[in-house]
Design a protein around this motif. Structure first.
Motif, PDB file in Angstrom:
ATOM      1  N   VAL A  21       0.921  -1.221  -0.147  1.00 32.28           N
ATOM      2  CA  VAL A  21      -0.009   0.040   0.040  1.00 32.28           C
ATOM      3  C   VAL A  21       0.690   1.200  -0.121  1.00 32.28           C
ATOM      4  N   CYS A  22       1.886   1.269   0.796  1.00 30.51           N
ATOM      5  CA  CYS A  22       2.633   2.453   0.814  1.00 30.51           C
ATOM      6  C   CYS A  22       3.486   2.586  -0.674  1.00 30.51           C
ATOM      7  N   ARG A  23       3.882   1.591  -1.236  1.00 33.47           N
ATOM      8  CA  ARG A  23       4.415   1.544  -2.570  1.00 33.47           C
ATOM      9  C   ARG A  23       3.608   2.131  -3.727  1.00 33.47           C
ATOM     10  N   ARG A  24       2.353   1.678  -3.467  1.00 37.67           N
ATOM     11  CA  ARG A  24       1.117   2.284  -4.416  1.00 37.67           C
ATOM     12  C   ARG A  24       0.906   3.944  -4.017  1.00 37.67           C
ATOM     13  N   THR A  25       0.894   4.132  -2.932  1.00 38.96           N
ATOM     14  CA  THR A  25       0.598   5.754  -2.578  1.00 38.96           C
ATOM     15  C   THR A  25       1.706   6.454  -2.912  1.00 38.96           C
ATOM     16  N   LYS A  26       3.101   6.187  -2.678  1.00 41.98           N
ATOM     17  CA  LYS A  26       4.063   6.794  -3.150  1.00 41.98           C
ATOM     18  C   LYS A  26       4.104   7.027  -4.783  1.00 41.98           C
ATOM     19  N   GLU A  29       1.636   9.716  -5.516  1.00 42.22           N
ATOM     20  CA  GLU A  29       2.063  10.975  -4.824  1.00 42.22           C
ATOM     21  C   GLU A  29       3.148  11.281  -5.902  1.00 42.22           C
ATOM     22  N   ALA A  30       3.997  10.567  -6.495  1.00 46.14           N
ATOM     23  CA  ALA A  30       5.104  10.913  -7.439  1.00 46.14           C
ATOM     24  C   ALA A  30       4.345  11.516  -8.775  1.00 46.14           C
ATOM     25  N   VAL A  31       3.303  10.785  -9.202  1.00 50.35           N
ATOM     26  CA  VAL A  31       2.598  11.276 -10.388  1.00 50.35           C
ATOM     27  C   VAL A  31       1.955  12.591 -10.320  1.00 50.35           C
ATOM     28  N   TYR A  47      -2.145  11.563 -17.419  1.00 50.93           N
ATOM     29  CA  TYR A  47      -3.051  10.558 -17.465  1.00 50.93           C
ATOM     30  C   TYR A  47      -2.664   9.169 -17.727  1.00 50.93           C
ATOM     31  N   GLN A  48      -1.617   8.743 -17.964  1.00 54.77           N
ATOM     32  CA  GLN A  48      -1.229   7.813 -18.572  1.00 54.77           C
ATOM     33  C   GLN A  48      -1.074   6.532 -17.378  1.00 54.77           C
ATOM     34  N   PRO A  49      -0.762   6.859 -16.082  1.00 51.50           N
ATOM     35  CA  PRO A  49      -0.948   5.939 -14.946  1.00 51.50           C
ATOM     36  C   PRO A  49      -2.430   5.712 -14.598  1.00 51.50           C
ATOM     37  N   LEU A  50      -3.350   6.447 -15.269  1.00 48.43           N
ATOM     38  CA  LEU A  50      -4.674   6.143 -14.799  1.00 48.43           C
ATOM     39  C   LEU A  50      -5.413   4.929 -15.525  1.00 48.43           C
ATOM     40  N   GLU A  51      -6.026   4.152 -14.722  1.00 47.67           N
ATOM     41  CA  GLU A  51      -6.649   3.054 -15.284  1.00 47.67           C
ATOM     42  C   GLU A  51      -8.221   3.356 -15.714  1.00 47.67           C
ATOM     43  N   LYS A  52      -8.806   4.184 -14.839  1.00 52.96           N
ATOM     44  CA  LYS A  52     -10.189   4.681 -15.244  1.00 52.96           C
ATOM     45  C   LYS A  52     -10.591   5.828 -14.211  1.00 52.96           C
ATOM     46  N   VAL A  53     -11.619   6.511 -14.806  1.00 51.75           N
ATOM     47  CA  VAL A  53     -12.315   7.388 -13.884  1.00 51.75           C
ATOM     48  C   VAL A  53     -13.707   7.221 -13.845  1.00 51.75           C
TER      49      VAL A  53
END
Length: 84
Positions: A21-26, A29-31, A47-53
């Motif tokens: 979870v910490c890795r995902r959050t970081k 945050e970096a994005v 928006y490349q790191p986005l899967e969906k809205v």
């Protein structure tokens, strides 16, 4: 003794999950670091790191990143608009 081993196994599993979870959050945050608070146009590199809205209702959206991080956001009245 068996009970202690079971507890240790559970604690190790929780520790691994927390690290993930910490890795995902970081990563999220970096994005988002340095991104303007008001996004007015689609920027492919952002928006490349986005899967969906997902539109939850007229005042709420949920943003899901490829990493699994989800952010739910309430929109202010002035932020709501429909474009085609």
């Amino acid at each position: 003794m068996t009970e202690l081993r079971g507890r240790r196994t559970q604690e190790e599993k929780l520790h691994r999950e927390n690290k993930q979870v910490c890795r995902r959050t970081k990563a999220a945050e970096a994005v988002l670091t340095g991104v303007a608070a008001e996004i007015t146009e689609w920027k492919e590199d952002l928006y490349q790191p986005l899967e969906k809205v997902t539109v939850l209702d007229e005042a709420r959206i949920k943003v899901t990143f490829h990493s699994g991080v989800e952010i739910e956001q309430t929109l202010e009245k002035g932020e709501r608009s429909v474009t085609a």
